[in-house]
Design an enzyme around this catalytic site. Structure first.
Site, short mmCIF file in Angstrom:
data_model
loop_
_atom_site.label_atom_id
_atom_site.label_comp_id
_atom_site.label_asym_id
_atom_site.label_seq_id
_atom_site.Cartn_x
_atom_site.Cartn_y
_atom_site.Cartn_z
N PRO A 19 -17.42 -37.62 -36.97
CA PRO A 19 -17.36 -36.97 -38.54
C PRO A 19 -18.85 -36.55 -38.81
CG PRO A 19 -16.33 -39.53 -38.42
CD PRO A 19 -17.55 -39.20 -37.14
N GLU A 20 -18.01 -35.37 -39.48
CA GLU A 20 -19.10 -34.20 -40.47
C GLU A 20 -18.86 -34.68 -41.29
OE1 GLU A 20 -20.99 -31.22 -37.64
OE2 GLU A 20 -20.13 -32.01 -35.71
#
Ligand code: ZN
Length: 270
Positions: free
Chosen positions: A2-3
């Site tokens: 996840p960014e």
């Protein structure tokens, strides 16, 4: 992994369920995350109320009513899910939090690269050591030039350095560099003023668009209600090796550096 857009989507999806809600009980089923969970983790959290849920870079900040912050990083495979009632725990459910609403917050993380700790704002800052927020006013062409002037690093490495700008990983670095027309392997110090300005603009545009599409679900990313994101369908280069570039029809290339893949169009990106 996840960014920023995925973590922001998780934040938005959890906020209605967690804001102003008290923590009734905490069950820790596995302490061995990226850092071992503090021995008093459950005791410190129990009885507290979550005042609000914020984000810095790829970290969630759950602000507690005693002024402390419950810091959460999802690592590579971490998921935070709100569920009705309290069904039996699943494999890789490491932390279960019973809420005053009768719902439960579940932290599931097969690879255990996630991180959870509780501390003061100053303690959290020391642990995370983050640069500016890419969507904030302080991330400007001028700022990026200051960070790129005296470095031999590539522009992609600079953009993924969380101490420079917080929240960008491999997916969004690849996508924003395509939109800015800059090759990932370019030495950052050789970029013109126009190119650094374009990179900053593209960063903000790509991240905002990805948030609008609720992030990218490549493998296991889900929001707080278990829903997939939609931005993976809008990738221009990431994970598109061998396919034609949407802008010029040339084949998208993949280059591996330091164990990480970069995807780019050699015609559109210089
Ligand atoms: Zn192209």
């Amino acid at each position: 992994m996840p960014e920023l857009p995925e973590v922001e989507t998780v934040r938005r999806s959890l906020a209605p369920f967690l804001t102003g809600v008290s923590i009734r009980a905490v069950t820790v089923r596995e302490t061995r995350l990226r850092r071992t969970l503090a021995a008093d983790f459950a005791a410190v959290l129990t009885g507290r109320t979550i005042a609000q849920i914020g984000r810095r870079g790829k970290y969630l900040h759950l602000h507690l009513d005693d002024g402390k912050i419950w810091l959460i990083h999802l690592g590579m495979t971490g998921q935070l899910l709100v569920e009705e009632a309290e069904p039996s725990p699943l494999l890789h459910d490491h932390v279960l939090v019973s809420l005053s609403t009768g719902q439960r917050l579940r932290y599931n993380d097969p690879r255990r690269f996630g991180l959870m700790l509780i501390g003061t704002e100053a303690e959290i800052e020391t642990v995370t050591a983050l640069g500016v927020e890419p969507l904030g006013r302080t991330f400007t062409g001028h700022y990026l030039r200051e960070k790129t002037q005296r470095t031999q690093r590539t522009i992609k490495d600079v953009l993924m350095d969380q101490r420079v700008v917080a929240g960008i990983g491999n997916i969004y670095a690849s996508e924003l560099l395509f939109r800015a027309g800059v090759q990932p392997s370019r030495v950052a110090a050789t970029l013109t003023e126009g190119a650094t300005d374009r990179i900053v603009e593209a960063t903000k545009a790509v991240l905002r668009e990805a948030i609008r599409h609720r992030g990218s679900s490549i493998s296991d990313y889900r929001d707080g209600e278990g829903k997939r994101g939609g931005f993976q369908d809008r990738f221009r280069v990431y994970d598109r090796e061998g396919q034609p570039c949407a802008a010029c029809q040339r084949i998208i290339q993949r280059e591996i550096r330091g164990g990480r893949s970069s995807f780019f169009c050699a015609v559109c990106q210089r």
